[in-house]
Design an enzyme around this catalytic site. Structure first.
Site, PDB file in Angstrom:
ATOM      1  N   SER A  34       0.792 -15.922  17.799  1.00 37.29           N
ATOM      2  CA  SER A  34      -0.371 -15.397  18.483  1.00 37.29           C
ATOM      3  C   SER A  34      -0.627 -14.118  17.801  1.00 37.29           C
ATOM      4  CB  SER A  34       0.178 -15.042  19.882  1.00 37.29           C
ATOM      5  OG  SER A  34       1.040 -14.034  19.832  1.00 37.29           O
ATOM      6  N   ALA A  36      -4.272 -10.962  17.919  1.00 39.19           N
ATOM      7  CA  ALA A  36      -5.384 -10.288  18.657  1.00 39.19           C
ATOM      8  C   ALA A  36      -6.364 -11.459  19.107  1.00 39.19           C
ATOM      9  CB  ALA A  36      -5.747  -9.110  17.725  1.00 39.19           C
ATOM     10  N   GLN A  37      -6.554 -12.375  18.707  1.00 37.58           N
ATOM     11  CA  GLN A  37      -7.566 -13.350  19.250  1.00 37.58           C
ATOM     12  C   GLN A  37      -7.262 -14.291  20.117  1.00 37.58           C
ATOM     13  OE1 GLN A  37      -8.937 -14.126  15.151  1.00 37.58           O
ATOM     14  NE2 GLN A  37     -11.169 -14.138  16.072  1.00 37.58           N
ATOM     15  N   GLY A  38      -5.876 -14.953  20.032  1.00 38.88           N
ATOM     16  CA  GLY A  38      -5.376 -15.592  20.974  1.00 38.88           C
ATOM     17  C   GLY A  38      -4.221 -16.434  20.675  1.00 38.88           C
ATOM     18  N   LYS A  55      -6.387 -22.726  17.010  1.00 39.44           N
ATOM     19  CA  LYS A  55      -6.316 -21.163  17.582  1.00 39.44           C
ATOM     20  C   LYS A  55      -7.394 -21.455  18.795  1.00 39.44           C
ATOM     21  CE  LYS A  55      -8.004 -17.426  15.285  1.00 39.44           C
ATOM     22  NZ  LYS A  55      -7.547 -16.376  14.294  1.00 39.44           N
ATOM     23  N   ASP A 151      -8.212  -5.058   5.890  1.00 40.88           N
ATOM     24  CA  ASP A 151      -7.046  -4.952   6.788  1.00 40.88           C
ATOM     25  C   ASP A 151      -6.207  -5.996   6.738  1.00 40.88           C
ATOM     26  OD1 ASP A 151      -5.906  -3.983   9.162  1.00 40.88           O
ATOM     27  OD2 ASP A 151      -7.133  -5.457  10.308  1.00 40.88           O
TER      28      ASP A 151
HETATM   29  P1  AMP Z   1      -4.122 -15.171  14.130  1.00 40.31           P
HETATM   30  O1  AMP Z   1      -4.652 -15.240  15.676  1.00 40.31           O
HETATM   31  O2  AMP Z   1      -4.914 -15.887  13.275  1.00 40.31           O
HETATM   32  O3  AMP Z   1      -3.906 -13.624  13.809  1.00 40.31           O
HETATM   33  O4  AMP Z   1      -3.014 -15.977  13.999  1.00 40.31           O
HETATM   34  C1  AMP Z   1      -1.574 -15.684  14.459  1.00 40.31           C
HETATM   35  C2  AMP Z   1      -0.545 -16.374  13.920  1.00 40.31           C
HETATM   36  O5  AMP Z   1      -0.263 -17.768  14.019  1.00 40.31           O
HETATM   37  C3  AMP Z   1      -0.250 -16.054  12.469  1.00 40.31           C
HETATM   38  O6  AMP Z   1       0.509 -14.787  12.237  1.00 40.31           O
HETATM   39  C4  AMP Z   1       0.601 -17.106  12.159  1.00 40.31           C
HETATM   40  O7  AMP Z   1       1.949 -17.079  12.318  1.00 40.31           O
HETATM   41  C5  AMP Z   1       0.120 -18.197  12.747  1.00 40.31           C
HETATM   42  N1  AMP Z   1      -1.002 -19.412  12.486  1.00 40.31           N
HETATM   43  C6  AMP Z   1      -2.259 -18.856  12.546  1.00 40.31           C
HETATM   44  N2  AMP Z   1      -2.800 -19.918  11.770  1.00 40.31           N
HETATM   45  C7  AMP Z   1      -2.118 -20.611  11.188  1.00 40.31           C
HETATM   46  C8  AMP Z   1      -2.285 -21.839  10.401  1.00 40.31           C
HETATM   47  N3  AMP Z   1      -3.399 -22.036   9.917  1.00 40.31           N
HETATM   48  N4  AMP Z   1      -0.907 -22.353  10.191  1.00 40.31           N
HETATM   49  C9  AMP Z   1       0.179 -21.849  10.518  1.00 40.31           C
HETATM   50  N5  AMP Z   1       0.194 -20.815  11.341  1.00 40.31           N
HETATM   51  C10 AMP Z   1      -0.892 -20.009  11.619  1.00 40.31           C
END
Ligand code: AMP
Length: 386
Positions: A34, A36-38, A55, A151
């Site tokens: 998870s 900041a966005q979801g 996501k 960032d």
């Molecule tokens: P985000 O919301 O994009 O910041 O993603 C939060 C967390 O979800 C990341 O730190 C990853 O651990 C995991 N994550 C997001 N996108 C992926 C992906 N395409 N493949 C695997 N893990 C993901």
């Protein structure tokens, strides 16, 4: 498409505190992260016959920060196509009209872990330098499109067990305020460059600082500058690297300069002290050479004054990195960004809702018959299991 047909295409499932309403082609949802966005889930896509990451952006138009970020990412994802930047396979919303519009689902290639997890592992020089090389290739590609990230952090970088790496997001919009005088709220700022912390002008090598912090953490196994807030962040930087020169102080605006000049003075530590030999694998002459190259690269990236810090191109040419140099990865054609006002946009919630909805419909159209972009598995040809 009529309402009934559309409704039959979706099903809802609880994941953690959230409910995902997704197309039936996506099965076996499991939470994997998870941000900041979801929430992010892994799933199996029965159409593409592969695992994917989904996501959920809940009401991304709810405020300026969320809306700007979601819109910016949807637009930029359409333009960027590089193997070190995550690709979208599909975008959809289960709601049927603009009035009902609530949530956006982004379907991406599924990776195995984020860099936070990799930092805990003992990496040899080959893997460490390959991961850094790919980060720099992705960053160079963003820079070529005029996108300066500002960032980068381990949670926004994902890897596969074959050591391939992708950057997940596009960082801060040009207009995002950041400096010392900002209200602190919970964001990870350990990797932000001095010019971002101090609200100064910045150039592309602002992202090299972040790569330096990430590399340092991979070597040490702990955060290099673990500031508790933006003021403490600056303290941590000068305690380790030393108070910067007068020449640097002169570049600061008056109020920030007064603050920075009134901090206690620190001599800082040498890079041999900050990154002693014991932190590196050193069982052979080859490893000893690599450790000194790695330390040299760190000392050139972790420079407070950006005018004296190396550029992305210089980092790519550094002996620790250039062993991986491949022109097709480093010099991929730059993406063309058509919306030049992307970062300046200010809208009401209702306007954002419509803008984001239109982007989602456009993506739905583009991805209707399968994948339009994203990297086929066969292109992943490096097999270096972490
Ligand atoms: P985000 O919301 O994009 O910041 O993603 C939060 C967390 O979800 C990341 O730190 C990853 O651990 C995991 N994550 C997001 N996108 C992926 C992906 N395409 N493949 C695997 N893990 C993901």
């Amino acid at each position: 498409m009529n309402r009934n047909k559309r409704e039959k295409e979706y099903y809802s499932i609880d994941v953690g505190d959230s409910t995902f309403t997704v197309l039936k082609r996506y099965q076996n949802l499991r939470p994997i992260g998870s941000g900041a966005q979801g929430i992010v889930c892994s799933a199996y896509d029965h159409v593409l016959e592969r695992n994917v990451a989904i996501k959920k952006l809940s009401r991304p138009f709810q405020n300026q920060t969320h809306a700007k970020r979601a819109y910016r990412e949807l637009v930029l994802m359409k333009c960027v196509n590089h193997k070190n930047i995550i690709g979208l396979l599909h975008v959809f919303t289960p709601q049927k009209t603009l009035e009902e519009f609530q949530d956006v689902y982004l379907v991406m290639e599924l990776m195995d872990a984020n860099l936070c997890q990799v930092i805990q592992m003992e990496l040899d020089h080959e893997r460490l330098s390959y991961l850094l090389y790919q980060m720099l290739c992705g960053i160079k590609h963003l820079h070529a499109a005029g996108i300066i990230h500002r960032d980068l952090k381990p949670s926004n970088i994902v890897v596969k067990s074959d050591c391939t790496l992708k950057i997940l997001d596009f960082g801060l919009a040009r207009t995002a305020a950041t400096g010392l005088l900002m209200t602190p709220y919970v964001v990870t700022r350990y990797y932000r460059a001095p010019e971002v912390i101090l609200g100064m002008g910045y150039q592309a090598n602002v992202d090299v600082w972040s790569v330096g912090c990430i590399m340092a953490e991979m070597v040490r196994g702990s955060v290099l500058f673990p500031g508790t807030d933006h003021i403490d962040q600056w303290n941590k930087v000068i305690e380790q690297l030393g108070t910067p020169s007068q020449e640097f102080m002169l570049k600061l605006n008056q109020s920030v300069r007064t603050y920075v000049e009134n901090r206690p003075r620190y001599a800082g530590y040498s890079f041999e002290k900050l990154f002693p030999d014991v932190l590196f694998p050193a069982d052979s002459d080859h490893n000893r050479l690599k450790a000194s190259q790695a330390r040299d690269l760190l000392s050139k990236m972790l420079v407070i004054d950006a005018s004296k810090r190396i550029s992305v191109d210089e980092a790519l040419q550094h002996p620790y990195i250039n062993v991986w140099f491949d022109p097709s990865e480093v010099e991929a054609p730059p993406p063309a960004i058509t919306d030049k006002q992307l970062d300046e946009r200010e809208h009401t919630v209702e306007e954002w809702k419509e803008l984001i909805y239109k982007e989602v419909l456009d993506w739905e159209e583009r991805t209707k018959n399968g994948v339009i972009r994203g990297q086929p598995a066969s292109l992943v040809n490096t097999s270096k299991h972490l």
